[in-house]
Design an enzyme around this catalytic site. Structure first.
Site, short mmCIF file in Angstrom:
data_model
loop_
_atom_site.label_atom_id
_atom_site.label_comp_id
_atom_site.label_asym_id
_atom_site.label_seq_id
_atom_site.Cartn_x
_atom_site.Cartn_y
_atom_site.Cartn_z
N HIS A 3 -39.15 51.12 18.82
CA HIS A 3 -40.21 50.54 19.66
C HIS A 3 -41.54 50.70 18.94
CE1 HIS A 3 -43.24 50.07 22.62
NE2 HIS A 3 -43.47 51.36 22.75
N CYS A 56 -40.82 51.11 27.84
CA CYS A 56 -40.68 50.82 26.40
C CYS A 56 -39.25 51.00 25.88
CB CYS A 56 -41.64 51.69 25.61
SG CYS A 56 -43.35 51.42 26.10
N ASN A 76 -48.86 47.22 20.94
CA ASN A 76 -47.67 47.81 21.57
C ASN A 76 -47.31 46.92 22.76
OD1 ASN A 76 -46.06 49.23 23.40
ND2 ASN A 76 -46.93 51.21 22.87
#
Lengths: 322, 78
Positions: A246, A114, A276
């Site tokens: 993020h 990420c 996500n």
């Protein structure tokens, strides 16, 4: 010589898992409850026979259809992802051949989850600043959702798949971006695709995440590196126009925003229809915010990525108009 | 401080705040799931600036168990 983000493009898989789908699978969680807990309504997910390279190829091909640059002008391809098609060759090599990029280019994979977009930007910027490349394609191809066990309610609700392309070019007018990085391998087993790579025992690899431990890591690492980044650039929160983190999870983002004292109006969240998407989440957000005219030309963006590894990083970047 | 923590924790569990006595059984509340356990870490951080042991957190069975994670310096009311 500095660099700038010239253009961003993204693609998502055709199929999406809705909250209704999840409710059918897990009747104890209503659609409303899932949305309240995650801030997510839809998560695009790759088909069984769709891999990181397929998404990346689609994104790059669409990019060249939408942006007037000759493929021959590309010098380097940097591809971020966690579930690469193979241990070897790199997914970047597969993409180079399939989209018809020149053989003279460099093409590498980066595997840092990420935080991948921040690391990708740093590599692309370094190549340009060092005079090794002029036009760098930074690709993120994230297919984590297909590694989620169908019984893992939490991760199924969170993760989405996507691919993005960012064209980086030289820009003498831009100020140099400021970066911070961080790594703590003690968290390696807290966010891991088990039974993968050379550790495969033949059974299907699944993503495992120790959510509480990962959140503890985020609460420790992100505020510290956030302050380091501001200090390094000699800025305060007031000097930054937009904060782009993020898109991990709505609750985590809201908690970080409050903890860091960032005004709500400057903190962008956009994950309702994506979930996500790991290293794709920041470029998707930038692209959409730009399309919605939320990003003014020459505005200062503070971006932070954090996740598996543990790995984290941040950058303050001058945003130029697309 | 604990009162405010308690109020927000009660909201996470969807129970009236007065129900949260030390012997309140978390495991019988369907809202005590992986997300709520994770978000409880956020509440500990917000109200007590305290990082708790996550292995112990996931084994908490009662509200009292949860408060014990904070240590002796925090007085358990109710």
């Amino acid at each position: 010589m500095s660099s700038k983000i010239e253009m961003i493009h993204y693609v998502i898989p055709e199929h999406a898992i809705t909250n209704s789908d999840l409710n059918q699978r897990f009747p104890e969680w209503s659609k409303e409850k899932i949305f309240k807990k995650t801030g997510i309504k839809n998560r695009p997910v790759c088909a069984k026979n769709e891999y990181a390279s397929d998404l990346a190829i689609k994104a790059v091909e669409e990019f060249f259809l939408n942006y007037p640059i000759n493929k021959k002008a590309i010098d380097y391809l940097v591809l971020c992802g966690q579930n690469h098609d193979y241990l070897t060759p790199s997914t970047a090599c597969i993409v180079q051949q399939c989209v018809g990029l020149p053989k003279k280019i460099g093409a590498i994979d980066i595997n840092v989850g990420c935080s991948g977009y921040i690391y990708g930007l740093s590599v692309a910027h370094g190549l340009i600043q060092g005079g090794m490349a002029r036009h760098v394609l930074l690709v993120t191809a994230t297919t984590m959702a297909k590694c989620v066990s169908p019984n893992d309610k939490g991760l199924m609700c969170l993760l989405g798949d996507a691919a993005t392309v960012t064209l980086m070019v030289p820009d003498s007018a831009s100020t140099l971006p400021q970066f911070v990085f961080g790594t703590d391998g003690s968290g390696a087993r807290e966010l891991i695709i088990t039974n993968s790579g050379m550790h495969s025992n033949g059974s299907k690899p699944y993503l495992y995440m120790n959510g509480p431990s990962v959140f503890n890591f985020i609460l420790e690492a992100v505020p510290e590196s956030f302050q380091q980044l501001l200090a390094k650039a000699n800025y305060t929160i007031n000097d930054i126009d937009h904060f782009i983190f993020h898109q991990a999870n709505n609750y985590i983002l809201s908690h970080l925003r409050e903890k860091l004292g960032i005004p709500k109006s400057k903190f962008l969240i956009d994950m309702e229809n994506f979930g996500n998407t790991s290293s794709s989440s920041i470029p998707i957000l930038i692209k959409r915010a730009s399309e919605k005219k939320q990003l003014k030309p020459n505005s200062k963006l503070l971006m932070m990525g954090f996740g598996g590894g543990y790995s984290w990083g941040g950058v303050i970047w001058n945003w130029k108009k697309e | 401080m604990e009162t405010t923590f308690k109020k927000e924790f009660a909201q996470l569990l969807h129970v009236p705040v007065q129900n949260l006595t030390p012997d309140y059984n978390l495991t019988r509340n369907a809202e005590w799931d992986s997300f709520t356990i994770m978000y409880t870490i956020g509440l500990f951080d917000k109200f007590f600036q305290k990082k708790v042991n996550t292995n112990k957190l996931v084994t908490c069975k009662s509200y009292g168990d949860l408060l014990k994670l904070l240590g002796n310096e925090y007085v358990i009311k109710n």
